[in-house]
Design a protein around this motif. Sequence first.
Motif, short mmCIF file in Angstrom:
data_model
loop_
_atom_site.label_atom_id
_atom_site.label_comp_id
_atom_site.label_asym_id
_atom_site.label_seq_id
_atom_site.Cartn_x
_atom_site.Cartn_y
_atom_site.Cartn_z
N UNK A 169 0.83 -1.21 0.00
CA UNK A 169 0.00 0.00 0.00
C UNK A 169 0.87 1.26 0.00
N UNK A 170 1.86 1.31 0.88
CA UNK A 170 2.69 2.51 0.98
C UNK A 170 3.67 2.61 -0.18
N UNK A 171 4.05 1.47 -0.76
CA UNK A 171 4.89 1.52 -1.96
C UNK A 171 4.17 2.26 -3.07
N UNK A 172 2.89 1.96 -3.24
CA UNK A 172 2.10 2.63 -4.27
C UNK A 172 1.95 4.11 -3.94
N UNK A 173 1.74 4.42 -2.65
CA UNK A 173 1.60 5.82 -2.26
C UNK A 173 2.87 6.61 -2.54
N UNK A 174 4.04 5.94 -2.45
CA UNK A 174 5.32 6.60 -2.68
C UNK A 174 5.71 6.65 -4.16
N UNK A 175 4.85 6.09 -5.01
CA UNK A 175 5.16 6.09 -6.43
C UNK A 175 6.11 4.99 -6.84
N UNK A 231 0.46 11.70 -25.03
CA UNK A 231 1.05 10.78 -24.05
C UNK A 231 1.71 11.58 -22.93
N UNK A 232 2.49 12.60 -23.31
CA UNK A 232 3.17 13.41 -22.31
C UNK A 232 2.18 14.07 -21.37
N UNK A 233 1.11 14.64 -21.93
CA UNK A 233 0.08 15.28 -21.10
C UNK A 233 -0.51 14.29 -20.10
N UNK A 234 -0.80 13.09 -20.56
CA UNK A 234 -1.41 12.09 -19.68
C UNK A 234 -0.43 11.63 -18.60
N UNK A 235 0.83 11.44 -18.99
CA UNK A 235 1.82 10.99 -18.00
C UNK A 235 2.10 12.06 -16.96
N UNK A 236 2.11 13.32 -17.38
CA UNK A 236 2.29 14.42 -16.42
C UNK A 236 1.13 14.46 -15.42
N UNK A 237 -0.07 14.27 -15.92
CA UNK A 237 -1.23 14.26 -15.02
C UNK A 237 -1.18 13.08 -14.05
N UNK A 238 -0.71 11.93 -14.54
CA UNK A 238 -0.55 10.77 -13.66
C UNK A 238 0.45 11.08 -12.55
N UNK A 239 1.56 11.70 -12.93
CA UNK A 239 2.60 11.99 -11.95
C UNK A 239 2.09 12.97 -10.89
N UNK A 240 1.25 13.90 -11.31
CA UNK A 240 0.70 14.89 -10.38
C UNK A 240 -0.52 14.36 -9.61
N UNK A 241 -0.95 13.14 -9.94
CA UNK A 241 -2.10 12.56 -9.25
C UNK A 241 -3.42 13.13 -9.67
#
Length: 494
Positions: free
Chosen positions: A61-67, A481-491
């Motif tokens: 759980x915390x591994x996922x929270x930490x990315x 792709x870049x837009x989507x990955x940036x949004x993923x990184x920002x949650x």
Amino acid sequence: MTRLVIVVEKASDWSSYYPSVDVVTAMDYLREPVGADEERTHVINLCRSYKYLGTGYYVSLLAEARGHRVMPTVRTVNDLRRRSLYGLDIEDLSTKLTHFLPAGGRDTTDFGILVYFGQTAYPALQDLARQVFEMFPCPLLRIEFERDRVWQVSAIKPVGLHTLVDQQEDAFAEELDRFSKKLWRKPKARKQFRYDIAMLVDPAEAMPPSNKKALKAFITAGKEMGIEVDPINKNDYQRLAEYDGLFIRETTASDNHTYRFAHRAEREGMVVIDDPASILRCTNKIFLNDLMISRKLAVPRTEILYRDDTKGLKDVASRLGYPLVLKIPDGSFSRGVVKVENEQALGKATAELFQHSALLLAQEFVYTEFDWRIGVLNNEALYACKYYMSRGHWQIYNHGAKGTAKSGGFETIPVREAPAEVVKLALKATQAVGDGLYGVDLKQVGDKPVVIEVNDNPSIDAGVEDAYLGEELYGRIMQDFLRRMERKRLGIVD
């Protein structure tokens, strides 16, 4: 740089193996400071149990929270705990067991096998072990079987490292070494990229969605944005955790590895084009037909034919007239599509096609010199093409031609020059499916367009779909792709 962390519940659980700086106890991992970690971290969680709210559960759980990329994920842990869910997932696998296991002449009625990262000591059951691991990525699994009249899978359970005996420890160590080298190999000396995308291709595919020049153009466009686009194939399933995104550039189907790749990537939290929902929705023409009708979008008059409905088969021509077009639900590139001119041809064609599907589509024949293809990405029109019929044939692709399939000519034009009503209908059609990359096929008679189908994984060939936009076409796809990955990184959740 990639960091590998192997988490054990107690230090003594690793006492049979060589010491390694990669190995930490669960408490040490859980107590690690949480902060911006520049290194990409992959975690193999080898805790004794993944019980809900237990130590092993919190590691994942915390591994996922930490990315961090972790195996198993919390979703896998939960899926393994829900007997009804995994029972459904492996239903098709259970039917294969009678080919692998004794049907009689053996006293035992139950036994099990250990699976280490998808590998087992039983060669006859290796395919089963691999498929179970793909469904439930977990370092150590036990598949249990029971026999009533036939052998079946009775349970799939995670196994603790501390329960292994000497021979099993050796097998596990070998597979852990092989798996970690394959999954997290030492990076090549190269420019550091902001993101990495796996591009799934099949070099041997006769009619791939993108030719070699187009694939190179995607790679070039990605590099210009700080994205490394890495071609992979169906044998690289376990490498998916290396990447931030998956771009499928081989013909998709809901019953082969392309769907498994998409599903796994989505579960890993990656950006996926085509996503599994789009694959399921677009690869079945019966689903698409009902979806378009439910959204009140124009389609050719269509009837569903059922294998055992003799009366419906006889009556279809009276409603649609001849000639009519028959389609199997999951055909691609005009395969499994037959035009019939009379009752005799109808009977012959349905007898053949019903061998492949219990349901068929019968559609009125709409003649046009060309089909429109509107490429759509994220609900915006990307390109517009006219695909002309193959010479002397009624389809774009003539699979009956001698040698390879023949296709007609094409004309690629700016989207703004395509008929507004065609583009508008194409956008409405994709909005019913999702926000991915699609190619909408339409026919236009007079000023009235109709949707023929919505394709996930549309053709993007150098010299065809990019004839107007050129390099910009590949750049716009990589930019999304870049837009989507940036949004993923920002949650950010759409």
